[in-house]
Design an enzyme around this catalytic site. Structure first.
Site, PDB file in Angstrom:
ATOM      1  N   CYS A 165       0.683  -0.658  -0.117  1.00  0.00           N
ATOM      2  CA  CYS A 165      -0.053  -0.348   0.266  1.00  0.00           C
ATOM      3  C   CYS A 165       0.740   0.855   0.119  1.00  0.00           C
ATOM      4  CB  CYS A 165      -1.209   0.333   1.062  1.00  0.00           C
ATOM      5  SG  CYS A 165      -1.723  -1.179   1.157  1.00  0.00           S
TER       6      CYS A 165
HETATM    7  N1  NAD Z   1      -2.738  -6.058   1.864  1.00  0.00           N
HETATM    8  C1  NAD Z   1      -3.106  -4.783   2.638  1.00  0.00           C
HETATM    9  O1  NAD Z   1      -2.634  -4.609   3.400  1.00  0.00           O
HETATM   10  C2  NAD Z   1      -4.034  -3.880   1.755  1.00  0.00           C
HETATM   11  C3  NAD Z   1      -5.114  -2.481   2.768  1.00  0.00           C
HETATM   12  C4  NAD Z   1      -5.912  -2.071   2.289  1.00  0.00           C
HETATM   13  C5  NAD Z   1      -5.946  -2.566   0.144  1.00  0.00           C
HETATM   14  N2  NAD Z   1      -4.826  -3.260   0.639  1.00  0.00           N
HETATM   15  C6  NAD Z   1      -5.308  -3.591  -1.470  1.00  0.00           C
HETATM   16  O2  NAD Z   1      -6.453  -4.876  -1.683  1.00  0.00           O
HETATM   17  C7  NAD Z   1      -6.540  -4.978  -2.783  1.00  0.00           C
HETATM   18  C8  NAD Z   1      -5.862  -6.577  -2.796  1.00  0.00           C
HETATM   19  O3  NAD Z   1      -4.490  -6.807  -2.280  1.00  0.00           O
HETATM   20  P1  NAD Z   1      -3.702  -7.943  -0.699  1.00  0.00           P
HETATM   21  O4  NAD Z   1      -2.612  -6.998  -0.178  1.00  0.00           O
HETATM   22  O5  NAD Z   1      -5.248  -9.026  -0.319  1.00  0.00           O
HETATM   23  O6  NAD Z   1      -3.334  -8.972  -2.174  1.00  0.00           O
HETATM   24  P2  NAD Z   1      -2.840 -10.472  -2.641  1.00  0.00           P
HETATM   25  O7  NAD Z   1      -1.562 -10.371  -3.037  1.00  0.00           O
HETATM   26  O8  NAD Z   1      -2.224 -10.178  -0.575  1.00  0.00           O
HETATM   27  O9  NAD Z   1      -4.520 -11.264  -2.388  1.00  0.00           O
HETATM   28  C9  NAD Z   1      -4.706 -11.284  -3.712  1.00  0.00           C
HETATM   29  C10 NAD Z   1      -5.025 -12.269  -4.445  1.00  0.00           C
HETATM   30  O10 NAD Z   1      -5.910 -11.838  -5.234  1.00  0.00           O
HETATM   31  C11 NAD Z   1      -4.767 -13.829  -6.411  1.00  0.00           C
HETATM   32  N3  NAD Z   1      -5.633 -12.757  -7.406  1.00  0.00           N
HETATM   33  C12 NAD Z   1      -4.970 -11.918  -8.382  1.00  0.00           C
HETATM   34  N4  NAD Z   1      -5.604 -11.530  -9.817  1.00  0.00           N
HETATM   35  C13 NAD Z   1      -6.416 -12.340  -9.823  1.00  0.00           C
HETATM   36  C14 NAD Z   1      -7.748 -12.555 -10.466  1.00  0.00           C
HETATM   37  N5  NAD Z   1      -7.942 -12.108 -12.251  1.00  0.00           N
HETATM   38  N6  NAD Z   1      -8.716 -13.919 -10.187  1.00  0.00           N
HETATM   39  C15 NAD Z   1      -8.724 -14.256  -9.229  1.00  0.00           C
HETATM   40  N7  NAD Z   1      -7.841 -13.927  -7.950  1.00  0.00           N
HETATM   41  C16 NAD Z   1      -6.710 -13.089  -8.506  1.00  0.00           C
HETATM   42  C17 NAD Z   1      -3.656 -13.745  -6.278  1.00  0.00           C
HETATM   43  O11 NAD Z   1      -3.405 -14.850  -6.286  1.00  0.00           O
HETATM   44  C18 NAD Z   1      -3.627 -13.462  -4.325  1.00  0.00           C
HETATM   45  O12 NAD Z   1      -4.246 -14.821  -3.620  1.00  0.00           O
HETATM   46  C19 NAD Z   1      -4.507  -4.308  -3.534  1.00  0.00           C
HETATM   47  O13 NAD Z   1      -5.921  -3.517  -4.063  1.00  0.00           O
HETATM   48  C20 NAD Z   1      -4.615  -3.613  -2.623  1.00  0.00           C
HETATM   49  O14 NAD Z   1      -3.892  -2.449  -2.604  1.00  0.00           O
HETATM   50  C21 NAD Z   1      -4.305  -3.737   0.189  1.00  0.00           C
END
Ligand code: NAD
Length: 413
Positions: free
Chosen positions: A265
């Site tokens: 992030c």
């Molecule tokens: N991690 C954090 O602290 C956090 C906090 C707030 C917002 N976000 C936002 O949330 C979103 C997700 O982040 P995250 O940390 O959960 O990511 P992550 O990498 O932990 O998880 C994402 C998952 O999505 C899957 N994926 C990727 N492309 C895909 C697709 N086309 N179809 C189905 N599954 C798919 C991946 O295999 C993975 O398991 C991002 O935009 C991030 O910026 C993250």
């Protein structure tokens, strides 16, 4: 949600955002299908082993056993859902610009199966306009002919992995939709899971607010990192200064220095903002400057560390403690420790690392705390690291977390 609408939720992406949302929704009485295109992760989740620190195996197993939750790679199962949330990564590309390819592929994959009257919500972080200009056109162009009405909203996730206080339930959720029906449906959905859902007038406001929140952190971390270097060069203890300034009851918020910023992030989202500014003929100069300062912090730490090693040692052995981007998680995405390690190596050091929460890092195995070294750098304070034992052996330590007892041979930033 109204009682006649099925409480089936499909969540696309089962990572740090999607899996905790799934568990919170199960707790709130929803039946959840957790879709992820990474087969091994789906198999791991369905075997009851959580890939996310904030979700225990027991919590996951309870949800699986109750039948209220299942992970799947099958996008056609979104047809059963009345709500679909998209929680896939939104990283940077090689030019350090927004890479929405995963978001676009997720939207394309769900679109042929979206049922009539379904609410589609994007929780992924992105620049203002992403829902309206990217996701909606994809879904509307590929959805089944009999799904005439699909509702859309943006509700950016604010989860803070490893936070013992703030979670999906008690963190207020911003909700901005494209029309009033979508807004009402999205508010009802989040009100069923969270204690507070905050209505904003458009998806763009919600998307922009998320970028503002994380950019606020980036620039304040950069400020304190710069300020720390100024203090250190004049022998002033920056932590005492922060504590002193924090006694002001208004207008000040303490931030701590560190070796840089990491995770998915803080280092990434502000660059969505700078890119968006450029697309609109602007220039987010202040944010770019903060990004640069944070990127230079590992170099500063490496140089400071080398000055702590006895000058007769030509190739010092340096142990890095904690490689995850923050305390309490095993997440190494964008960790600033990578740059720290590279600078140390460039300065002639032999580097090893130790982190109880990270089994392997960039193909390299950790060492234990007995590894013979000339200096240790506490980069990220992890639970289960007996650092005091290391300092008792007389090894100099550069504590970048200000969490160690003040002792001879322990220096802070
Ligand atoms: N991690 C954090 O602290 C956090 C906090 C707030 C917002 N976000 C936002 O949330 C979103 C997700 O982040 P995250 O940390 O959960 O990511 P992550 O990498 O932990 O998880 C994402 C998952 O999505 C899957 N994926 C990727 N492309 C895909 C697709 N086309 N179809 C189905 N599954 C798919 C991946 O295999 C993975 O398991 C991002 O935009 C991030 O910026 C993250």
């Amino acid at each position: 949600m109204s009682p006649q609408v099925s409480r089936v939720l499909a969540i696309i992406g089962q990572g740090y955002v999607g899996l905790p949302l799934a568990m919170a929704a199960v707790d709130a009485g929803w039946t959840v299908i957790g879709i992820d295109n990474f087969e091994a992760k789906v198999a791991q989740i369905n075997s009851g082993k959580s890939p996310v620190e904030d979700i225990s195996d027991t919590q996951l197993q309870t949800a699986l056993t109750s039948g209220a939750y299942r992970a799947s790679t099958d996008f056609s199962s979104v047809a059963k859902a009345s709500v679909i949330t998209i929680c896939v990564p939104t990283p940077l590309d090689e030019k350090r610009e927004p890479d929405l390819s995963l978001l676009q592929s997720a939207a394309s994959a769900i679109a042929p199966f979206v049922s009539n009257e379904t609410l589609v919500v994007s929780e992924s972080t992105s620049y203002p306009g992403t829902l309206r200009e990217i996701i909606i056109p994809i879904v509307n162009s590929l959805k089944p002919k009999n799904s005439a009405t699909v509702y859309f909203a943006s509700a950016p996730e604010r989860v803070n992995p490893g936070d013992p206080v703030w979670n999906q339930k008690n963190t207020p959720r911003l909700v901005g939709a494209v029309d009033t029906v979508s807004q009402d449906k999205a508010l009802a959905f989040y009100q069923s899971i969270c204690e507070a859902a905050v209505s904003v007038s458009t998806p763009e406001v919600a998307e922009a607010a998320k970028l503002l929140e994380n950019t606020f952190r980036l620039v304040n971390i950069a400020l304190i990192n710069e300020f720390t270097q100024l203090c250190a060069s004049t022998g002033i203890n920056v932590y005492e200064v922060i504590d002193a300034a924090s006694t002001k009851p208004y207008g000040f918020m303490p931030f701590k220095p560190g070796i840089g910023v990491g995770g998915h992030c803080i280092p990434v989202d502000p660059l969505y903002l700078t890119w968006w500014a450029r697309q609109n003929g602007g220039h987010a100069e202040f944010v770019e400057s903060a990004d640069r300062i944070n990127h230079e912090m590992p170099k500063y730490v490496a140089k400071r560390a080398i000055t702590m090693v006895d000058s007769s040692v030509v190739n010092p052995r340096i142990l890095i403690l904690g490689v995850a981007y923050k305390s309490g998680v095993g997440d190494v995405r964008e960790t600033p420790v990578s740059k720290l390690r590279d600078y140390l190596i460039a300065l002639g050091a032999e580097v090893a690392w130790h982190d109880p929460l990270v089994p392997v890092w960039e193909g390299v195995e950790p060492v234990d705390l007995d590894w013979k070294c000339d200096l240790a750098i506490l980069a990220t304070k992890q639970p289960g690291m007996d650092i005091e034992k290391l300092s008792d052996r007389g090894i100099p330590i550069l504590d970048c977390t200000n969490s160690m007892k003040k002792k001879n041979r322990v220096s802070s930033l």
